[in-house]
Scaffold this active site. Sequence first.
Site, mmCIF file in Angstrom:
data_model
loop_
_atom_site.group_PDB
_atom_site.id
_atom_site.type_symbol
_atom_site.label_atom_id
_atom_site.label_comp_id
_atom_site.label_asym_id
_atom_site.label_seq_id
_atom_site.Cartn_x
_atom_site.Cartn_y
_atom_site.Cartn_z
ATOM 1 N N SER A 150 0.851 -1.208 0.000
ATOM 2 C CA SER A 150 0.000 0.000 0.000
ATOM 3 C C SER A 150 0.871 1.236 0.000
ATOM 4 C CB SER A 150 -0.880 0.032 1.251
ATOM 5 O OG SER A 150 -0.121 0.427 2.375
ATOM 6 N N ASP A 151 0.341 2.352 -0.480
ATOM 7 C CA ASP A 151 1.045 3.600 -0.239
ATOM 8 C C ASP A 151 0.902 3.888 1.263
ATOM 9 O OD1 ASP A 151 2.456 5.942 -0.402
ATOM 10 O OD2 ASP A 151 1.318 6.786 -2.074
#
Length: 801
Positions: free
Chosen positions: A217-218
Amino acid sequence: MAELSDVPNDRLASLTSGVDMWHFAELGEVGLRGIKVSDGPAGARGERWFGGSSACVPCGTALGATWSREVVAEVAGVLAAETRRKGADVLLAPTVNLHRHPLAGRNFECMSEDPELTAQLATAHITALQQAGVSACIKHFVANDQETDRHQISSEVGEGVLRELYLRPFEAAVRDAGTWSVMSAYNRLGGEFCSQHHWLLTEVLRDEWGFDGVVVSDWWGTNDTAALEGGLDVEMPGPTRYLGPTVAAGIEDGSIPAPALQRAADAVLLMAERVGALGGETPGIADETSHDDAAERAVLRRAAVESIVLARNDGGLLPLTDADSIAVVGPNAASTAIMGGGSAAFVPHRVTDVLSSLSARVDDGVTVTHERGTPPPDSLPALDRKVCSVDGQQRFTVEHFGTPEPDGEPVLVEPSLTSRLLWMGAPGPGVPEQGSSVRLLTTLTPTVSGEHTFGLVTGATGWLTLDGEVVLDNRDDRQPGTAFFGLGSEEIRTTVQLEAGTPVSVEAVTSPVDGVPVGGMAIGHLEPVADEPLASAVQAAAAADVAVVVVGGNDQWETEGADRAGFDLPSGQPELVEAVCAANDRTVVVVNCGAPVDLSCAAQAAAVLLCWYPGQEAGEAIADVLLGESDPGGRLPTTWGRQLSDWESDSNFPGGDGVVRYEEGLRVGYRDFDSAGTEPAFCFGHGMSTTTFQWSDAAIDAGSRTASVRVTNTGPRRGTEVVQCYVTDPGTNRPPQRLAGFAKVHLSPGEDAVVEIPIGEPSLRQWDESRGEWVVPTGLREVRLSASSRDHRHRLELAVD
Ligand code: BGC
């Protein structure tokens, strides 16, 4: 050693979340140590924003402007070595979102408006990183093309447009480069967060393209536990909010299917095997080190030269071989911006600026004068370590206190090479994340007498003292600003009379922002500015044989977290460019920013160099080109329009009410300018050489779908030519042509070479919305061998059946 199948679910589930900012979880029972990741495209920073220094490579747009797989691969080689020096296994790069609109804040990090140029360069980048055993983490998947409302906005893009443009670099990264990881984007796509988008992460990425790596994920960009089933493998950073133990509980109560966890665990283990984090191959995580390597400097300098676009050169003004005096003016002459801002920023090994490099390298007897030419900018440059010292060394000291204001003995004291501090999580190792405070100290010895300007930006609130006297303080009236991903205060500033050579002690204090894991503090500083900066610059320019005016942005003006405020150069610069050009008809305008700006002010300039953020060797590389030691090798990776309304996407940027509609469809960049018949300032692919070339023997081999042409250097100098291959795109309502491939050659006078450019199927196919599949329309295509998207040197025909 246990087998993965013997590991209980709660331990397996721990792999789905990072443990801290930069580490994945370990699983000692199967021999897995915690994989370490590091930002980012411009350099391998390591764990701290203000820790040791790292090599700063040219920004994304600059890499795009090289049009060279070889150069990009060499740069990636440096990045791989630096990643290992930071004890890391994964580099969070490259960034391959497209330049949909010129004001997008992270355009400088991305390579181009064109999917094929981006795809081919990203493939070279990833391949080089991974050949060195370092995982790429290509980002941000997908349609993350603006900063405004980036955590929530939904990009509304039709499937055909998505596949032909925005997905293409990612597809190439998986299929051609075999990337070992992908970072999901913050934004939503068609209403669903990218971090949990099943169609995107599972149906397209894995099932269709065959991705077997890790989807990360960012940072803080996971929004639900459902992300695991959507296709996300690892939530970053830790401690977890949605995965980890929640996944274990979900498997236990049957709400999460076990195969989803198995997929994530398998992916992490496979990555670990690939980077040597399994079975004690690279035991432990090495300490971070800084190594400023001479050979690497040479690679970065060459890469910067290869990215500089000579957009205009009237009367052959460049190279500057016969000037007896040069006036170097403009704010970016002495403060050349080497990188953009945000998570891509860090402390570089060194900064070279145009003024110093040029002054040091002109022939004996050539005089160089300098004037800044503009009033103090909207945000001040950071106080430079070159005018500061602690114990005789050019640096700062950072003291951390366990109390909300400095009190008693610090809990940690550490050196810093920058006065712009930024942290995520705890401000320092072992320092509490909340309730602590940070004090930055140094001694400044001015080199010029007069009114010095000081600025202060804080994460929470803070103050600045000079020789013990408080000169700036925002504790009672902190206004929000745009620094530190939009979490910082507005800059406050003051001027103070200082004498050259008389040291002054500088101290600044701040504390972490309540409840927010990002904090920081920056001391700004500007040496005295002339009473009438513009008039002084004009006078200097008029008195010199040649004027070089260096303008552009910096890492505050162009940064992650905020889209650019407008199309103009920063305030005072357009007037400066116009006035200097009027005062001296031998003026070179050097533009130092990451994406197009309004250059109507440079209409009278004899020469224009577009230099991007060229990395730490900026000054040396620009001097190489100005003085003719190297031919500028860059070509525009993005269309340089005249005004914002030239871009069709401007009608839908940055969107509103949580939605941005990509209504321009395929009309992005030159596809748009070509469709509309709009004349840009400089078209996609444009860039001149200081020598001349002849193209001959153009041919196409229909069997292998390869175009070729002979290029001969017919001019007086060694130079660089980029052959671009465009193919027409049949069908109604489609842009007339698209880039299929390119080749770059470096030739000495009289030398020739035959370049070959394969035309891959991705450049011939179209997405059929009604059938939901790719089709390759049959029939004749015109194949253009071109020096830019508007300068077609040879037109050939290719029969597609
Ligand atoms: C950025 C990513 C970056 C991450 C870690 C995020 O704000 O969007 O590109 O890798 O932070 O610093």
